[in-house]
Structures are given as structure tokens and as C-alpha cells.
Write a protein that holds these residues in place. Structure first.
Motif, PDB file in Angstrom:
ATOM      1  N   VAL A 289       0.843  -1.207   0.000  1.00  0.00           N
ATOM      2  CA  VAL A 289       0.000   0.000   0.000  1.00  0.00           C
ATOM      3  C   VAL A 289       0.875   1.252   0.000  1.00  0.00           C
ATOM      4  CG1 VAL A 289      -1.669   1.345   1.344  1.00  0.00           C
ATOM      5  CG2 VAL A 289      -1.961  -1.130   1.107  1.00  0.00           C
ATOM      6  N   ILE A 290       1.920   1.254   0.822  1.00  0.00           N
ATOM      7  CA  ILE A 290       2.810   2.415   0.883  1.00  0.00           C
ATOM      8  C   ILE A 290       3.436   2.674  -0.485  1.00  0.00           C
ATOM      9  CG2 ILE A 290       4.983   3.284   1.852  1.00  0.00           C
ATOM     10  CD1 ILE A 290       4.222   1.809   4.478  1.00  0.00           C
ATOM     11  N   SER A 291       3.899   1.624  -1.150  1.00  0.00           N
ATOM     12  CA  SER A 291       4.540   1.829  -2.456  1.00  0.00           C
ATOM     13  C   SER A 291       3.530   2.239  -3.526  1.00  0.00           C
ATOM     14  CB  SER A 291       5.315   0.587  -2.888  1.00  0.00           C
ATOM     15  OG  SER A 291       4.477  -0.533  -3.038  1.00  0.00           O
ATOM     16  N   ASP A 292       2.299   1.753  -3.447  1.00  0.00           N
ATOM     17  CA  ASP A 292       1.267   2.213  -4.389  1.00  0.00           C
ATOM     18  C   ASP A 292       1.026   3.712  -4.217  1.00  0.00           C
ATOM     19  OD1 ASP A 292       0.930  -0.314  -5.466  1.00  0.00           O
ATOM     20  OD2 ASP A 292      -0.940  -0.730  -4.383  1.00  0.00           O
ATOM     21  N   GLU A 293       0.938   4.165  -2.970  1.00  0.00           N
ATOM     22  CA  GLU A 293       0.723   5.595  -2.723  1.00  0.00           C
ATOM     23  C   GLU A 293       1.938   6.415  -3.139  1.00  0.00           C
ATOM     24  OE1 GLU A 293      -0.620   6.036   1.332  1.00  0.00           O
ATOM     25  OE2 GLU A 293      -2.624   5.326   0.796  1.00  0.00           O
ATOM     26  N   ALA A 294       3.140   5.881  -2.911  1.00  0.00           N
ATOM     27  CA  ALA A 294       4.347   6.587  -3.328  1.00  0.00           C
ATOM     28  C   ALA A 294       4.372   6.747  -4.848  1.00  0.00           C
ATOM     29  CB  ALA A 294       5.590   5.842  -2.856  1.00  0.00           C
ATOM     30  N   ARG A 295       4.023   5.695  -5.579  1.00  0.00           N
ATOM     31  CA  ARG A 295       3.965   5.773  -7.047  1.00  0.00           C
ATOM     32  C   ARG A 295       2.912   6.794  -7.489  1.00  0.00           C
ATOM     33  NH1 ARG A 295       7.383   4.205 -11.139  1.00  0.00           N
ATOM     34  NH2 ARG A 295       8.822   2.836 -10.089  1.00  0.00           N
ATOM     35  N   GLY A 296       1.765   6.800  -6.815  1.00  0.00           N
ATOM     36  CA  GLY A 296       0.728   7.777  -7.146  1.00  0.00           C
ATOM     37  C   GLY A 296       1.204   9.200  -6.931  1.00  0.00           C
ATOM     38  N   LEU A 297       1.872   9.458  -5.810  1.00  0.00           N
ATOM     39  CA  LEU A 297       2.396  10.800  -5.545  1.00  0.00           C
ATOM     40  C   LEU A 297       3.492  11.164  -6.539  1.00  0.00           C
ATOM     41  CD1 LEU A 297       2.462  10.747  -1.655  1.00  0.00           C
ATOM     42  CD2 LEU A 297       1.108  12.264  -3.096  1.00  0.00           C
ATOM     43  N   TYR A 298       4.329  10.214  -6.871  1.00  0.00           N
ATOM     44  CA  TYR A 298       5.375  10.450  -7.876  1.00  0.00           C
ATOM     45  C   TYR A 298       4.756  10.922  -9.192  1.00  0.00           C
ATOM     46  CZ  TYR A 298       9.039   9.154 -11.259  1.00  0.00           C
ATOM     47  OH  TYR A 298       9.961   9.155 -12.277  1.00  0.00           O
TER      48      TYR A 298
ATOM     49  N   THR B 228       2.993  14.557  -8.768  1.00  0.00           N
ATOM     50  CA  THR B 228       3.755  15.733  -8.315  1.00  0.00           C
ATOM     51  C   THR B 228       4.974  16.047  -9.169  1.00  0.00           C
ATOM     52  OG1 THR B 228       5.060  14.397  -6.769  1.00  0.00           O
ATOM     53  CG2 THR B 228       3.037  15.417  -5.910  1.00  0.00           C
ATOM     54  N   GLY B 229       5.002  15.621 -10.385  1.00  0.00           N
ATOM     55  CA  GLY B 229       6.086  16.025 -11.273  1.00  0.00           C
ATOM     56  C   GLY B 229       7.233  15.045 -11.389  1.00  0.00           C
ATOM     57  N   LYS B 230       7.087  13.856 -10.841  1.00  0.00           N
ATOM     58  CA  LYS B 230       8.077  12.781 -10.998  1.00  0.00           C
ATOM     59  C   LYS B 230       9.480  13.179 -10.560  1.00  0.00           C
ATOM     60  CE  LYS B 230       5.524  10.356 -14.533  1.00  0.00           C
ATOM     61  NZ  LYS B 230       5.535   9.678 -15.812  1.00  0.00           N
ATOM     62  N   GLN B 231       9.572  13.832  -9.396  1.00  0.00           N
ATOM     63  CA  GLN B 231      10.889  14.196  -8.885  1.00  0.00           C
ATOM     64  C   GLN B 231      11.225  13.533  -7.557  1.00  0.00           C
ATOM     65  OE1 GLN B 231      11.354  18.424  -8.783  1.00  0.00           O
ATOM     66  NE2 GLN B 231      11.458  18.595 -10.989  1.00  0.00           N
ATOM     67  N   HIS B 232      10.271  12.955  -6.903  1.00  0.00           N
ATOM     68  CA  HIS B 232      10.585  12.267  -5.647  1.00  0.00           C
ATOM     69  C   HIS B 232       9.502  11.256  -5.317  1.00  0.00           C
ATOM     70  CE1 HIS B 232       7.848  15.107  -3.585  1.00  0.00           C
ATOM     71  NE2 HIS B 232       8.438  16.022  -4.304  1.00  0.00           N
ATOM     72  N   TRP B 233       9.593  10.659  -4.157  1.00  0.00           N
ATOM     73  CA  TRP B 233       8.674   9.664  -3.601  1.00  0.00           C
ATOM     74  C   TRP B 233       9.087   8.223  -3.861  1.00  0.00           C
ATOM     75  CZ3 TRP B 233       5.854  11.816  -0.088  1.00  0.00           C
ATOM     76  CH2 TRP B 233       5.390  13.116  -0.262  1.00  0.00           C
ATOM     77  N   LEU B 234      10.030   7.969  -4.750  1.00  0.00           N
ATOM     78  CA  LEU B 234      10.336   6.588  -5.112  1.00  0.00           C
ATOM     79  C   LEU B 234      11.413   5.934  -4.254  1.00  0.00           C
ATOM     80  CD1 LEU B 234      10.089   6.591  -9.000  1.00  0.00           C
ATOM     81  CD2 LEU B 234       8.346   6.100  -7.278  1.00  0.00           C
ATOM     82  N   MET B 235      11.930   6.647  -3.260  1.00  0.00           N
ATOM     83  CA  MET B 235      12.906   6.071  -2.335  1.00  0.00           C
ATOM     84  C   MET B 235      12.518   6.436  -0.902  1.00  0.00           C
ATOM     85  SD  MET B 235      16.483   6.561  -4.380  1.00  0.00           S
ATOM     86  CE  MET B 235      17.373   5.333  -3.456  1.00  0.00           C
ATOM     87  N   PRO B 236      11.427   5.869  -0.405  1.00  0.00           N
ATOM     88  CA  PRO B 236      10.969   6.248   0.937  1.00  0.00           C
ATOM     89  C   PRO B 236      11.906   5.745   2.036  1.00  0.00           C
ATOM     90  CG  PRO B 236       9.688   4.411   0.093  1.00  0.00           C
ATOM     91  CD  PRO B 236      10.578   4.863  -1.027  1.00  0.00           C
ATOM     92  N   TRP B 237      12.045   6.563   3.091  1.00  0.00           N
ATOM     93  CA  TRP B 237      12.874   6.199   4.235  1.00  0.00           C
ATOM     94  C   TRP B 237      12.117   5.202   5.090  1.00  0.00           C
ATOM     95  CZ3 TRP B 237      13.726  12.035   4.815  1.00  0.00           C
ATOM     96  CH2 TRP B 237      14.813  12.434   4.038  1.00  0.00           C
ATOM     97  N   ALA B 238      12.297   3.948   4.797  1.00  0.00           N
ATOM     98  CA  ALA B 238      11.659   2.872   5.548  1.00  0.00           C
ATOM     99  C   ALA B 238      12.258   1.555   5.082  1.00  0.00           C
ATOM    100  CB  ALA B 238      10.148   2.874   5.311  1.00  0.00           C
TER     101      ALA B 238
END
Length: 186
Positions: A81-90, A93-103
Motif C-alpha cells: 500500500v505504501i509503495s502504491d501511494e508513493a507511485r501515485g504521488l510520484y 507531483t512532477g516525478k521528482q521524488h517519492w520513489l525512495m521512501p525512508w523505511a
């Protein structure tokens, strides 16, 4: 994944020292001549993606609570779920972050005064290795491609805030060996 390693090596071999240094920070500068865009590493995700701007994301119980389930499979579902949301935000929001979450926070909770104990899975190295492995598998893999790249934090004997870059973080050899083995087996 061999193609990814080959491509990464090809790109790094073409970079100048200055360009390589520009990739060491959590905010990586663009290298336009190699078609590498600006990128931001990180973003808190210990119990869900944290967006302090405008998006609402799922917040799971803290890792210490999740570890009490003793279920790497549940943590894999949480990571998914976390990675699905990270991909959605990526994508949103302009494809500049979210794909390397601190976890996840893989460090053992050895000091009750640490101040980040809510980020960890407890003091048992076997349990920490198992549930951390489950979360990482959920974050990274859907069977077709790497969804996000987990960026584990406070990985090993780093759970003191004051002076953590210059003070001793001694742990027993038995704890060190046990944590290493459980992470490798996970």
C-alpha cells in the motif's frame, strides 16, 4: 535486474567527479547531458507515506505495534500500500521524488531514551529482520518491476541522537551476528 546494473554502470562511467558528487545528497541535481533528471531521495514512510503538503495518505500503526503481529506477510501488504501511494504521488507531483521512501527503520531499540523508538520494530533481532524483510518485499516488488526502492534508516547501532556521528554505538557480537543473519535470511 542485470540490465539495471549494466545501465547504472554505463551512466556512472560517463560522469565527471563533480557530477558524481552531485548525486550524493538526498537532493540530486540533474545531469542533462546524460538525460538524468533532478531527483529527491527520501520522505518519511515508517508507517505510511508522509506528505505535509496537500495529499492525504494512509497512516498505519507505528512499526512497534505492527511488529507485535509477528506477521511478515502483513508487513508485506502494508509495504504494498505504501509503495502504491508513493507511485501515485510520484506521478501526481512532477516525478521528482517519492520513489525512495525512508523505511523501514531496521535498527534495534536498545535505548529507551532514543527518541525514535516509535520508528523501530523492537529489540528482538529475529523479529526485526523478519518484519523488516516483509515490509521491504512489499515496498519493492510486485512481480514485474521495482515499485520503489526502500531506503532503510538507522540501520545498525545508530539509535542515539546526540553525537551519533562521533560516539560509540557498541553492541555485543551476538546481537550483531543475529541481526545480520536474520536480515540475510529474510
Amino acid at each position: 535486474m542485470d540490465w539495471a546494473r549494466t545501465e547504472a554502470k554505463r551512466l556512472v562511467d560517463q560522469m565527471s567527479v563533480t557530477e558524481k558528487v552531485g548525486l550524493l545528497s538526498t537532493h540530486q541535481v540533474a545531469i542533462s547531458r546524460l538525460n538524468i533528471p533532478e531527483f529527491n531521495i527520501g520522505g518519511e514512510a515508517a508507517h505510511g507515506i508522509v506528505d505535509r503538503e496537500k495529499f492525504h495518505t494512509t497512516s498505519f500503526p507505528i512499526p512497534l505495534t505492527l511488529s507485535q503481529t509477528w506477521s511478515p506477510e502483513l508487513l508485506k501488504r502494508v509495504g504494498n500500500v505504501i509503495s502504491d501511494e508513493a507511485r501515485g504521488l510520484y506521478n501526481a507531483t512532477g516525478k521528482q521524488h517519492w520513489l525512495m521512501p525512508w523505511a523501514p527503520t531496521i535498527d534495534l531499540e536498545r535505548d529507551p531514551y532514543w527518541g525514535r523508538n516509535e520508528e523501530g520494530y523492537g529489540e528482538d533481532p529475529y523479529l526485526t529482520g523478519q518484519v523488516s524483510g516483509g515490509l521491504i518485499r512489499g515496498l519493492q516488488d510486485d512481480g514485474h518491476y521495482v515499485k520503489v526502492a526502500a531506503a532503510p534508516k538507522h540501520f545498525f547501532a545508530n539509535n542515539n541522537e546526540v553525537g551519533r556521528g562521533s560516539t560509540s554505538n557498541t553492541i555485543t557480537p551476538a546481537m550483531k551476528w543475529c541481526l545480520n543473519v536474520t536480515l540475510l535470511v529474510s
